[in-house]
Design a protein around this motif. Structure first.
Motif, mmCIF file in Angstrom:
data_model
loop_
_atom_site.group_PDB
_atom_site.id
_atom_site.type_symbol
_atom_site.label_atom_id
_atom_site.label_comp_id
_atom_site.label_asym_id
_atom_site.label_seq_id
_atom_site.Cartn_x
_atom_site.Cartn_y
_atom_site.Cartn_z
ATOM 1 N N ALA A 279 56.062 56.556 17.119
ATOM 2 C CA ALA A 279 55.176 55.416 16.866
ATOM 3 C C ALA A 279 54.123 55.805 15.840
ATOM 4 N N VAL A 280 54.109 55.080 14.721
ATOM 5 C CA VAL A 280 53.060 55.213 13.716
ATOM 6 C C VAL A 280 52.092 54.060 13.946
ATOM 7 N N ILE A 281 50.864 54.368 14.323
ATOM 8 C CA ILE A 281 49.867 53.342 14.627
ATOM 9 C C ILE A 281 49.177 52.923 13.329
ATOM 10 N N GLY A 282 49.112 51.605 13.086
ATOM 11 C CA GLY A 282 48.510 51.151 11.840
ATOM 12 C C GLY A 282 47.981 49.744 11.907
ATOM 13 N N ARG A 283 47.511 49.270 10.759
ATOM 14 C CA ARG A 283 46.957 47.919 10.642
ATOM 15 C C ARG A 283 47.593 47.174 9.474
ATOM 16 N N SER A 284 48.801 47.590 9.070
ATOM 17 C CA SER A 284 49.442 46.934 7.939
ATOM 18 C C SER A 284 50.942 47.190 7.979
ATOM 19 N N VAL A 371 56.416 60.064 20.888
ATOM 20 C CA VAL A 371 55.545 60.701 19.906
ATOM 21 C C VAL A 371 54.731 59.600 19.242
ATOM 22 N N MET A 372 53.428 59.811 19.119
ATOM 23 C CA MET A 372 52.540 58.798 18.539
ATOM 24 C C MET A 372 51.575 59.486 17.579
ATOM 25 N N THR A 373 51.445 58.929 16.372
ATOM 26 C CA THR A 373 50.549 59.505 15.379
ATOM 27 C C THR A 373 49.550 58.463 14.902
ATOM 28 N N ILE A 407 46.255 63.095 16.265
ATOM 29 C CA ILE A 407 45.144 62.394 15.636
ATOM 30 C C ILE A 407 44.647 63.193 14.437
ATOM 31 N N ALA A 408 44.335 62.506 13.345
ATOM 32 C CA ALA A 408 43.755 63.161 12.172
ATOM 33 C C ALA A 408 42.342 63.625 12.489
ATOM 34 N N ALA A 573 47.634 62.967 5.927
ATOM 35 C CA ALA A 573 48.904 63.505 5.455
ATOM 36 C C ALA A 573 49.407 64.616 6.365
ATOM 37 N N SER A 574 48.495 65.420 6.901
ATOM 38 C CA SER A 574 48.918 66.523 7.769
ATOM 39 C C SER A 574 49.315 66.041 9.164
ATOM 40 N N THR A 575 48.680 64.977 9.657
ATOM 41 C CA THR A 575 48.901 64.539 11.045
ATOM 42 C C THR A 575 50.304 63.999 11.301
ATOM 43 N N PRO A 576 50.825 63.050 10.506
ATOM 44 C CA PRO A 576 52.200 62.606 10.763
ATOM 45 C C PRO A 576 53.228 63.703 10.531
ATOM 46 N N GLY A 577 52.876 64.707 9.696
ATOM 47 C CA GLY A 577 53.767 65.852 9.566
ATOM 48 C C GLY A 577 53.882 66.600 10.876
ATOM 49 N N MET A 578 52.755 66.790 11.566
ATOM 50 C CA MET A 578 52.775 67.438 12.877
ATOM 51 C C MET A 578 53.522 66.584 13.893
ATOM 52 N N ALA A 579 53.391 65.258 13.787
ATOM 53 C CA ALA A 579 54.143 64.375 14.683
ATOM 54 C C ALA A 579 55.640 64.550 14.468
ATOM 55 N N GLY A 580 56.052 64.702 13.202
ATOM 56 C CA GLY A 580 57.460 64.949 12.921
ATOM 57 C C GLY A 580 57.934 66.253 13.528
ATOM 58 N N ILE A 581 57.084 67.278 13.489
ATOM 59 C CA ILE A 581 57.436 68.561 14.108
ATOM 60 C C ILE A 581 57.586 68.399 15.620
ATOM 61 N N ALA A 582 56.730 67.565 16.223
ATOM 62 C CA ALA A 582 56.852 67.305 17.663
ATOM 63 C C ALA A 582 58.181 66.630 17.981
ATOM 64 N N ALA A 583 58.645 65.759 17.080
ATOM 65 C CA ALA A 583 59.951 65.127 17.288
ATOM 66 C C ALA A 583 61.060 66.186 17.247
#
Length: 870
Positions: A279-284, A371-373, A407-408, A573-583
């Motif tokens: 899950a990528v949390i966003g507003r757009s 996984v949630m970023t 979280i960033a 930029a670093s945070t969703p990369g870590m989320a990908g590693i968690a996956a």
């Protein structure tokens, strides 16, 4: 042939298993549901008394504290009145009975303890509410009071500790005995309560806070500058201007050691037999073409588009900053875990609710992606405690469900209340990102590559044919800190701005029991970040975003060709990369992991080589001081000068508040997490291996005069290795001119169990004379040998069915003749030699030993190979 009974049984078993899988509900991963069911069977609700008496008087009131943000001051209050008829959505954040809270905390710890029968036994949101929520009587008493005061009940979250209500602003003000005003924050106007809310004393043991009485706005933690790929159709190169290197997914994989994970079949596609969702949390929303264009440049499948999940009103793509953030986050997740399904969970802001809050709650309570970023931030110090309470409560439930949240850390360094990428204000306040404060999330900070002094060591001048990779190896890291202001194209403007990885200490959240180890401060509160990855614009992440002038669409031809791109930086930029590693971790272990921070700190203690520790030495900074922002800290500049800002935290051995535990050596981390620890027998060191093991040269040779030296980390060695080369003559003659040795790099960096190479070039000098020889000579054996070899190639028969054997013989015989031809190049003439006396005899012929020594700290490793000058 008739099938055996065993074969029939196998087929029948497979059929039964398939039928069972098809009958499973789709609302959550298979493993999560199975674990939740078994946990529910073993756990029973605790007996607890009602804390709200049925005969309690509701007239006596008490004030709750921590609701008024620091920015809601009388000096900022505007004359514009608040619209009292406008609707407001608020939430009552309840607290559990202390004994029930302790039991829930015990379960959360057991879920991360491999020795516990509850290890990774995840619950559903409903089970958390049933087992650990307030009594139904207490819930009924509170909701009855609220609706009786003119508010409408929207929902009780499944965890039973967050009660959503709605009503007019006037009704909310009346129920909680407060009032509202608008406040001028310079760049925007927000509204807030101007006095603390009141509730009946009878509810004080159950109601912790009232969320939504003030506007909390989260800011994307990223920056983008417009770049352009080199002309003439070249792919991304090491130099795209201003010393910037482009990071694409293959570069990230090389630098952080993920390639072996991919080649082993793990791309984050599954958890057990179920498809994995992030899950990528966003507003757009994002634009499909932007994602597809990025995938083309990155060598990824262009079918990797996110699922858009609406958690509230559709925000569309109208907000440039939010659309840009969503694009970056999606790019980074699919670039790190290309097998995972990305769910872009979005919601539009309401008058007093941030869309990020709405989308986060939706994933935790409804979607339940494992996984949630979240790449947004807000200053903890200025928000007040209520926002932190709500977030901590929600993330606690997420952890119990098996959700790993990232979280960033923020982009304003230690001054988390400052606006990132702007000049520093006159007064700066130390603070962390409020979303990072929870002990149930992993906070991801930023690093910066220490590659400026020798970029060719780490970056190729060309790119791979697929994925456009140019990174060569792991690059030493410092703290991300870029105080020099730049324009939209990344060009320095001469000023200073706040732009560094966030970090520090929470004001409200206690330090969790798992946050221990080398370097962790001894204070009582939560420290962030936990880990960090590259976040600088110096080596930014390539992205495609047409609305921001970075379409990645090539126009023109030849030297007039133009391919505009965006270069992203920031902890977003670093945070969703870590989320990908968690996956990747979930796929590796076959189940959801929940809060992985305890695992991170445990492995950092047991196997430090799973991390790339960031220290003053790796940052490359000399005379490090926190008084001046640099790559050895996350300090900030002053409003107009490099100094005079807010002193941050210095990087150091083990944990630090600038880069956490450091970045991950992903392959090593996954190996240790899966129970296959890196070998630690013997001391950590490295080896040097030459290829070839012997070298023979004629004086003056400019080809065949190199030797490749491979350095290999052993027993988890990580660090920089300095190299020197020396040559020793081992013959008996007098040496007048020895050969010399030159290395392609004076030092290399090794990752744990990784390799690196340098080239040793042997320089020699040919003999020189006053003139050329005039003596006639017969043809030498060399040309004759070559002619014989040519004739042999012509006459040798090659038949189809013996082609391989015949060709082998041809090469062997030809090679033999060539060697014979080179045995003597002297003339066969019997005439006397009339050549002039040489002016220089050249490099002395004979045997030599080449010794290359690698040194790192107290470790010194020599290696030799033989050299013969003919």
């Amino acid at each position: 042939m008739r099938p055996s009974l065993r074969s029939l049984a196998s087929v029948f078993s497979a059929f039964v298993l398939l039928a069972a899988l098809l009958c499973l509900p789709l609302e959550a991963p298979l493993e999560a549901q199975t674990a939740a069911n078994s946990a529910a069977a073993a756990l029973q609700p605790m007996a607890q008394a009602n804390r709200v008496s049925a005969q309690a008087s509701l007239s006596q009131q008490t004030k709750l504290t921590g609701h008024i943000p620091a920015w809601a001051t009388a000096a900022r209050q505007t004359a514009t009145p608040v619209d009292l008829s406008a609707p407001m959505n608020i939430s009552l954040v309840l607290r559990r009975d202390p004994s029930v809270e302790a039991a829930f905390e015990k379960l959360l710890a057991d879920q991360q303890n491999p020795a516990s029968p509850h290890y990774h036994q995840w619950l559903t949101p409903q089970q958390i509410g049933t087992l650990y929520g307030p009594t139904q009587s207490d819930l009924d008493a509170i909701t009855s009071w609220a609706t009786g005061q003119g508010l409408k009940l929207v929902s009780v979250q499944p965890n039973r500790v967050i009660v959503a209500l709605t009503g007019s602003t006037a009704a909310v003000a009346s129920v909680f005995r407060t009032s509202f005003a608008n406040f001028d924050l310079g760049s925007e106007t927000r509204f807030s309560a101007i006095s603390e809310p009141s509730i009946p004393v009878a509810f004080s043991a159950v109601i912790q806070s009232v969320h939504g009485l003030t506007q909390a706005r989260y800011v994307p933690q990223s920056k983008a500058s417009v770049g352009q790929l080199p002309a003439a159709g070249l792919k991304p190169q090491v130099g795209v201007g201003n010393g910037i290197n482009l990071i694409l997914p293959d570069d990230f994989a090389t630098i952080y050691n993920i390639n072996s994970v991919y080649s082993g079949g793990d791309k984050g596609a599954t958890i057990g037999s179920a498809a994995q969702h992030v899950a990528v949390i966003g507003r757009s929303r994002v634009v499909t073409a932007d994602i597809a264009n990025f995938e083309t440049l990155a060598g990824l499948s262009t079918s990797l588009q996110p699922n858009v999940v609406l958690a509230g009103a559709d925000p569309g793509t109208s907000n440039m900053g939010d659309a840009q953030e969503a694009t970056l986050d999606v790019d980074r997740v699919i670039g790190t875990a290309p097998g995972a399904v990305v769910d872009l969970v979005i919601a539009k802001d309401t008058q007093n609710e941030d869309g990020v809050d709405i989308a986060t709650a939706y994933n935790i309570n409804t979607l339940k992606d494992p996984v949630m970023t979240i790449s947004f931030g807000s200053c903890e110090a200025s928000n007040g405690q209520t926002e932190t309470n709500l977030l901590n409560t929600e993330f606690q439930a997420a952890a119990g469900e098996g959700i790993s949240t990232f979280i960033a850390a923020g982009d304003a360094g230690a001054a988390g209340c400052d606006t990132p990428f702007m000049a520093a204000p006159a007064t700066q306040t130390a603070s962390i990102n409020a979303l990072c404060a929870s002990s149930y999330v992993t906070c991801v900070g930023g690093t910066e590559f220490n590659d400026a002094s020798n970029p060719s060591t780490y970056w190729s001048s060309s790119n791979s044919s697929t994925g456009n990779e140019s990174a060569l190896m792991y690059i030493p890291e410092g703290a991300w800190n870029e105080p020099d202001a730049t324009n939209s194209s990344g060009v320095p403007t001469g000023g200073f701005e706040v732009g560094a990885g966030g970090g520090g200490e929470s004001l409200y959240i206690a330090k969790p029991s798992w946050q221990t180890g080398s370097g962790v401060p001894s204070g009582a509160f939560r420290y962030v970040p936990d880990v960090a990855f590259s976040a600088s614009a110096h080596d930014g992440y390539l992205g495609c975003f047409a609305a921001g002038q970075g379409s990645c669409v090539t126009t023109g031809t030849g030297q007039n060709q133009s391919t505009p791109i965006l270069i992203f930086s920031g902890t977003s930029a670093s945070t969703p990369g870590m989320a990908g590693i968690a996956a990747l971790l979930n796929t590796k272990l076959g189940s959801a992991q929940g809060n992985i921070s305890p695992l991170l700190y445990s492995i950092a203690t047991s196997t430090p080589s799973a991390f790339n520790d960031v220290t003053v030495a790796t940052s490359g900074v000399t005379n490090c001081t926190t008084a001046t922002p640099s790559m050895c800290n996350n300090s900030t500049p002053g409003p107009t000068t490099l100094t005079g800002g807010l002193a941050g935290f210095e990087v150091g051995t083990g944990y630090d508040e600038a880069t956490g535990l450091g970045s991950l050596n992903v392959a090593n981390f996954l190996a240790v997490a899966s129970g296959s620890p890196i070998s630690t027998s013997g001391s950590a060191s490295f080896t040097l291996t030459p290829s070839p093991a012997t070298l023979t040269l004629a004086p003056g040779a400019t080809t065949g005069n190199t030797d490749t030296i491979t350095l290999t980390s052993t027993n988890g060695f990580v660090g920089s290795v300095g190299l020197v080369c020396a040559i020793t003559f081992t013959g008996t003659a007098t040496v007048s001119l020895p050969p010399t040795c030159n290395l392609s790099a004076a030092s290399v960096s090794l990752t744990a169990n990784g390799t690196s190479t340098v080239t040793a070039t042997i320089a020699t000098v040919a003999a020189s004379t006053a003139g050329s020889c005039s003596t006639a000579s017969l043809p030498s054996k060399g040309p004759v040998g070559m002619m014989l070899a040519g004739l042999l190639l012509l006459v040798l028969p090659v038949r189809k069915r013996k082609a391989i054997r015949a060709l082998t013989m041809v090469f062997l015989l030809t090679g033999g003749l060539v060697v014979m031809s080179g045995c003597s190049s002297k003339s066969s003439s019997s005439t006397s030699n009339t050549c002039p006396t040489p002016l220089s005899p050249g490099t002395t012929a004979g045997p030599y030993t080449v010794k290359i020594t690698g040194t790192s700290g107290s470790i010194s490793v020599p290696m030799t190979f033989s050299l013969t000058i003919s």
